[in-house]
Scaffold this motif. Structure first.
Motif, mmCIF file in Angstrom:
data_model
loop_
_atom_site.group_PDB
_atom_site.id
_atom_site.type_symbol
_atom_site.label_atom_id
_atom_site.label_comp_id
_atom_site.label_asym_id
_atom_site.label_seq_id
_atom_site.Cartn_x
_atom_site.Cartn_y
_atom_site.Cartn_z
ATOM 1 N N ILE A 193 -20.095 17.126 17.515
ATOM 2 C CA ILE A 193 -20.768 17.826 17.152
ATOM 3 C C ILE A 193 -22.026 17.562 18.108
ATOM 4 O O ILE A 193 -22.581 18.685 18.435
ATOM 5 C CB ILE A 193 -21.131 17.959 15.748
ATOM 6 C CG1 ILE A 193 -19.778 18.473 15.098
ATOM 7 C CG2 ILE A 193 -22.165 19.033 15.348
ATOM 8 C CD1 ILE A 193 -19.879 18.420 13.541
ATOM 9 N N GLU A 194 -22.531 16.382 17.898
ATOM 10 C CA GLU A 194 -23.987 16.068 18.480
ATOM 11 C C GLU A 194 -23.939 16.253 19.989
ATOM 12 O O GLU A 194 -24.709 16.789 20.660
ATOM 13 C CB GLU A 194 -24.259 14.589 18.178
ATOM 14 C CG GLU A 194 -24.654 14.383 16.843
ATOM 15 C CD GLU A 194 -24.965 13.150 16.264
ATOM 16 O OE1 GLU A 194 -24.605 12.245 17.030
ATOM 17 O OE2 GLU A 194 -25.108 12.876 15.099
ATOM 18 N N LYS A 195 -22.729 15.976 20.664
ATOM 19 C CA LYS A 195 -22.565 16.078 22.156
ATOM 20 C C LYS A 195 -22.604 17.523 22.588
ATOM 21 O O LYS A 195 -23.214 17.788 23.393
ATOM 22 C CB LYS A 195 -20.986 15.811 22.228
ATOM 23 C CG LYS A 195 -21.103 15.071 23.816
ATOM 24 C CD LYS A 195 -19.619 14.443 23.959
ATOM 25 C CE LYS A 195 -19.818 13.597 25.194
ATOM 26 N NZ LYS A 195 -18.599 12.803 25.404
ATOM 27 N N CYS A 196 -22.207 18.518 21.776
ATOM 28 C CA CYS A 196 -22.054 19.913 21.983
ATOM 29 C C CYS A 196 -23.550 20.625 21.609
ATOM 30 O O CYS A 196 -23.783 21.592 22.006
ATOM 31 C CB CYS A 196 -20.862 20.452 21.179
ATOM 32 S SG CYS A 196 -19.258 20.226 21.794
ATOM 33 N N GLY A 197 -24.172 19.956 20.848
ATOM 34 C CA GLY A 197 -25.507 20.475 20.332
ATOM 35 C C GLY A 197 -25.605 20.875 18.833
ATOM 36 O O GLY A 197 -26.532 20.784 18.098
ATOM 37 N N ASP A 198 -24.571 21.484 18.348
ATOM 38 C CA ASP A 198 -24.383 22.122 17.089
ATOM 39 C C ASP A 198 -23.161 22.327 16.702
ATOM 40 O O ASP A 198 -22.178 22.472 17.531
ATOM 41 C CB ASP A 198 -25.378 23.416 17.166
ATOM 42 C CG ASP A 198 -25.485 24.034 15.530
ATOM 43 O OD1 ASP A 198 -26.350 23.668 14.904
ATOM 44 O OD2 ASP A 198 -24.667 24.956 15.408
ATOM 45 N N LEU A 199 -22.756 22.734 15.155
ATOM 46 C CA LEU A 199 -21.251 22.857 15.069
ATOM 47 C C LEU A 199 -20.715 24.137 15.835
ATOM 48 O O LEU A 199 -19.905 24.189 16.123
ATOM 49 C CB LEU A 199 -21.372 23.079 13.275
ATOM 50 C CG LEU A 199 -20.187 23.417 12.927
ATOM 51 C CD1 LEU A 199 -18.815 22.259 13.303
ATOM 52 C CD2 LEU A 199 -19.989 23.708 11.509
ATOM 53 N N HIS A 200 -21.601 24.923 15.725
ATOM 54 C CA HIS A 200 -21.390 26.493 16.375
ATOM 55 C C HIS A 200 -20.973 26.267 17.870
ATOM 56 O O HIS A 200 -19.872 26.613 18.120
ATOM 57 C CB HIS A 200 -22.356 27.305 16.340
ATOM 58 C CG HIS A 200 -22.966 27.857 14.928
ATOM 59 N ND1 HIS A 200 -21.992 28.073 13.875
ATOM 60 C CD2 HIS A 200 -24.048 28.095 14.214
ATOM 61 C CE1 HIS A 200 -22.464 28.503 12.913
ATOM 62 N NE2 HIS A 200 -23.731 28.408 13.165
ATOM 63 N N ASP A 201 -21.802 25.136 18.476
ATOM 64 C CA ASP A 201 -21.104 24.862 20.029
ATOM 65 C C ASP A 201 -19.867 24.105 19.992
ATOM 66 O O ASP A 201 -19.291 24.414 21.029
ATOM 67 C CB ASP A 201 -22.546 24.373 20.669
ATOM 68 C CG ASP A 201 -23.604 24.987 20.571
ATOM 69 O OD1 ASP A 201 -23.876 26.109 21.385
ATOM 70 O OD2 ASP A 201 -24.465 24.749 19.759
ATOM 71 N N ALA A 202 -19.775 23.183 19.176
ATOM 72 C CA ALA A 202 -18.385 22.445 19.075
ATOM 73 C C ALA A 202 -17.404 23.452 18.621
ATOM 74 O O ALA A 202 -16.237 23.301 19.279
ATOM 75 C CB ALA A 202 -18.637 21.357 17.757
ATOM 76 N N MET A 203 -17.349 24.351 17.895
ATOM 77 C CA MET A 203 -16.512 25.242 17.632
ATOM 78 C C MET A 203 -16.209 26.291 18.946
ATOM 79 O O MET A 203 -14.879 26.436 18.970
ATOM 80 C CB MET A 203 -17.023 26.291 16.495
ATOM 81 C CG MET A 203 -17.181 25.614 15.192
ATOM 82 S SD MET A 203 -15.843 25.274 13.810
ATOM 83 C CE MET A 203 -15.874 26.751 13.168
ATOM 84 N N LEU A 204 -17.165 26.712 19.357
ATOM 85 C CA LEU A 204 -16.909 27.403 20.658
ATOM 86 C C LEU A 204 -16.275 26.698 21.815
ATOM 87 O O LEU A 204 -15.445 27.173 22.452
ATOM 88 C CB LEU A 204 -18.613 27.875 21.217
ATOM 89 C CG LEU A 204 -18.422 28.454 22.548
ATOM 90 C CD1 LEU A 204 -17.784 30.015 22.559
ATOM 91 C CD2 LEU A 204 -19.893 28.839 22.952
ATOM 92 N N MET A 205 -16.558 25.435 21.861
ATOM 93 C CA MET A 205 -16.006 24.333 22.772
ATOM 94 C C MET A 205 -14.531 24.375 22.639
ATOM 95 O O MET A 205 -13.572 24.438 23.450
ATOM 96 C CB MET A 205 -16.691 23.122 22.736
ATOM 97 C CG MET A 205 -16.000 22.246 23.592
ATOM 98 S SD MET A 205 -14.614 21.220 23.093
ATOM 99 C CE MET A 205 -15.211 20.459 21.593
ATOM 100 N N VAL A 206 -14.063 24.241 21.126
ATOM 101 C CA VAL A 206 -12.530 24.206 20.856
ATOM 102 C C VAL A 206 -11.936 25.365 21.267
ATOM 103 O O VAL A 206 -10.714 25.499 21.792
ATOM 104 C CB VAL A 206 -12.471 24.011 19.261
ATOM 105 C CG1 VAL A 206 -11.003 23.987 18.814
ATOM 106 C CG2 VAL A 206 -13.064 22.587 19.072
ATOM 107 N N ASP A 207 -12.581 26.799 21.048
ATOM 108 C CA ASP A 207 -12.169 28.070 21.321
ATOM 109 C C ASP A 207 -11.906 28.131 22.884
ATOM 110 O O ASP A 207 -10.695 28.474 23.445
ATOM 111 C CB ASP A 207 -13.014 29.061 21.118
ATOM 112 C CG ASP A 207 -12.816 29.497 19.670
ATOM 113 O OD1 ASP A 207 -11.529 29.756 19.339
ATOM 114 O OD2 ASP A 207 -13.890 30.242 19.223
ATOM 115 N N MET A 208 -12.844 27.280 23.735
ATOM 116 C CA MET A 208 -12.620 27.394 25.152
ATOM 117 C C MET A 208 -11.465 26.805 25.824
ATOM 118 O O MET A 208 -10.757 26.883 26.470
ATOM 119 C CB MET A 208 -13.920 27.061 25.944
ATOM 120 C CG MET A 208 -15.014 28.066 25.691
ATOM 121 S SD MET A 208 -16.384 27.818 26.850
ATOM 122 C CE MET A 208 -17.074 26.364 26.243
ATOM 123 N N CYS A 209 -11.403 25.372 24.800
ATOM 124 C CA CYS A 209 -10.190 24.624 25.414
ATOM 125 C C CYS A 209 -8.877 25.278 25.153
ATOM 126 O O CYS A 209 -7.949 25.103 25.741
ATOM 127 C CB CYS A 209 -10.078 23.212 24.591
ATOM 128 S SG CYS A 209 -11.612 22.282 25.031
#
Length: 237
Positions: free
Chosen positions: A46-62
């Motif tokens: 979460i910290e690496k992505c910036g925020d929970l929302h960004d982490a969730m978006l990253m999972v979607d992209m993967c």
């Protein structure tokens, strides 16, 4: 245009980790069903992505990239990798196409739009850009954000009634060639596939209409996924 509200997650970190773990589990991006993730590794992501929302978006992209990861380490590497950055450009392209030429692309506003899309089945977002807005139709990213949000709110208002009518129809019909379990998450996805399709956006296509048309001629489906895929093709014509 109206400013976009700040999209930062205010939940406590324990809840955030739980939400992210559920998102990862349902996305199917790991080879194995059991995900070896500690609170620490989830928080780190979460910290690496910036925020929970960004982490969730990253999972979607993967997931959209078709990524299948052996372990946590491999996913961590992917987050920093070039592939993900390149893939993000393919999501941003259609947003840019919707703007009038020369409009300013503010990175933060692009991020807010992608987060909004990620909260509502991101793969259906292009339908909104294409069928609710159209090429070069918006003056600003803010206009795109509010226009998309309006579409999602329109759909949310219909979800319960459309979901109920879908379940009733599927229980009574012989559309499946075998016993199929109807999980609410799958039903929601099926309903949004129709409501956020070209016909859903432009003609207010309902679930019952879509299901009736797709089952004409005695067509049978093995699973909800197979049915959703057929419905999607039909409703985006």
């Amino acid at each position: 245009g109206r400013p976009i509200p700040p999209m930062e997650c205010a939940d406590d970190i324990h809840t955030q980790c739980q939400t992210l773990l559920e998102k990862i589990s349902s996305s199917g991006i790991f080879e194995s069903k059991v995900i070896q993730a500690t609170m620490g590794s989830l928080q780190n992501l979460i910290e690496k992505c910036g925020d929970l929302h960004d982490a969730m978006l990253m999972v979607d992209m993967c997931r959209l990239m078709g990524g299948k990861y052996e372990d946590w380490e491999e996913l961590q590497k992917a987050v920093d990798g070039v592939k993900l950055k390149e893939f993000r450009k393919t999501l941003v392209g259609p947003i840019r196409e919707t703007l009038k030429r020369g409009a300013f692309m503010d990175e933060k506003e692009v991020r807010h739009i992608l987060v909004l899309a990620s909260q509502n089945y991101i793969e259906m977002f292009n339908n909104i850009l294409m069928h609710a807005m159209g090429r070069r139709s918006k003056r600003s990213l803010r206009e795109i954000y509010w226009s998309a949000r309006e579409q999602y709110e329109r759909v949310d208002k219909k979800m319960e009634a459309e979901g109920n009518s879908t379940v009733q129809y599927l229980r009574k019909s012989t559309i499946f060639s075998r016993q199929v379990k109807l999980y609410s998450e799958d039903i929601n996805r099926l309903v949004k596939t129709v409501l956020l399709s070209k016909q859903g956006i432009q003609d207010n296509r309902t679930m019952l209409e879509a299901l009736t048309i797709v089952s004409q001629g005695g067509q049978k489906f093995k699973s909800l996924r197979e049915l959703a895929s057929a419905v999607s093709i039909l409703c985006n014509k």
